[in-house]
Design an enzyme around this catalytic site. Sequence first.
Site, short mmCIF file in Angstrom:
data_model
loop_
_atom_site.label_atom_id
_atom_site.label_comp_id
_atom_site.label_asym_id
_atom_site.label_seq_id
_atom_site.Cartn_x
_atom_site.Cartn_y
_atom_site.Cartn_z
N CYS A 1 -4.93 -0.04 -0.62
CA CYS A 1 -5.56 -1.16 0.08
C CYS A 1 -6.41 -0.61 1.22
O CYS A 1 -5.96 0.26 1.97
CB CYS A 1 -4.49 -2.11 0.63
SG CYS A 1 -5.16 -3.50 1.57
N GLY B 1 -2.61 -5.06 4.59
CA GLY B 1 -3.23 -3.75 4.75
C GLY B 1 -2.37 -2.52 4.62
O GLY B 1 -2.90 -1.41 4.70
N GLY C 1 -0.72 -1.23 2.00
CA GLY C 1 -0.61 -0.64 0.66
C GLY C 1 -1.38 0.65 0.52
O GLY C 1 -2.39 0.89 1.18
#
Length: 346
Positions: free
Chosen positions: A185, A180, A182
């Site tokens: 993301c 999570g 990124g």
Amino acid sequence: MRIEEELKLDFQDVLIRPKRSTLTSRSDVDISREFVFRHSGRDYRGVPIIAANMDTVGTFEMARALGHHRLATALHKHYDEAELAAFFRTLSQTATVFYSMGITREDYDKFRRVKDAVGDAIAHVCVDVANGYTKAFIDFLHKLRVAYPHITLMAGNVVTGEMAEELILDGADIVKVGIGPGSVCTTRKMTGVGYPQLSAIIECADAAHGLGGLICADGGCTSAGDLAKAFGGGADFVMLGGMLAGHDECMGEVIERNGERRMRFYGMSSRAAMDKHAGGVANYRASEGKEVLLDCRGPVDATVQEILGGVRSACTYVGAHRLRELSKRTTFIRVARQLNEVFGQS
């Protein structure tokens, strides 16, 4: 239901405390690393930064450009077999390029055919799934390790020490860490699942290193300082997506608006990626990524020099002559604010 009360940290929650140094110049710092991988037994020497296996970042062109700087690239998994075979046949022996794959039967069969075609030209493989906690993933990793004992395997993603240990014991040489963090993301937003990236790195590195394994910090870096913190926290490799996006080597779609050129960049679980590669978002799931437009940034070389310069400078501030010394010389201090942004972000 239970609650863990211990504070977990992200890159923006800390700074690195400076320490006395005998270094006189950033040029004195060696930012390469040398490893012997636990399972494959292969040697590695290079700058341990890897371009992410996203379809606009993990490209053949990026691999060639980063190879000149001794950085690595994880190719995206949507190239066809003929393209992959042709590319791997051109690789020099010193290049570090990861063949990326999922865990379906089709992924395995495709890999076998390409591997049979190019032989030892494929020395590194990235087994990449969003959720590295499933039995199917573990079973696949074990199967691949048995079939190819001398290939270096990077596998993930996970964020906890016990699962990093599990992957090392089941055949991974490098555990990919991050759920999570990124820039494109949205897993944390869509699922509520995740783990602050710096704490994940620290905990997984401690677990993996105890078994002779390595970790790759995947996601969350927005600046060279974040890479320094990842290495300082124990990461052996750092994987970059957004920091390398938008360059000529990314081969992303360029859109011109009002005389400005922008490049599409999106997460590999986004609607844009699934429309492109899977015929749309399946009716049993939701998109867990987003799409953005980035300014076109030209060749990647200048960005690489900036990143490497920042990491070298971090080493000089704590007296680390070599990158491998950085984690031993790092003391993190918690902060409420990192930057003075009165004149805006740079």
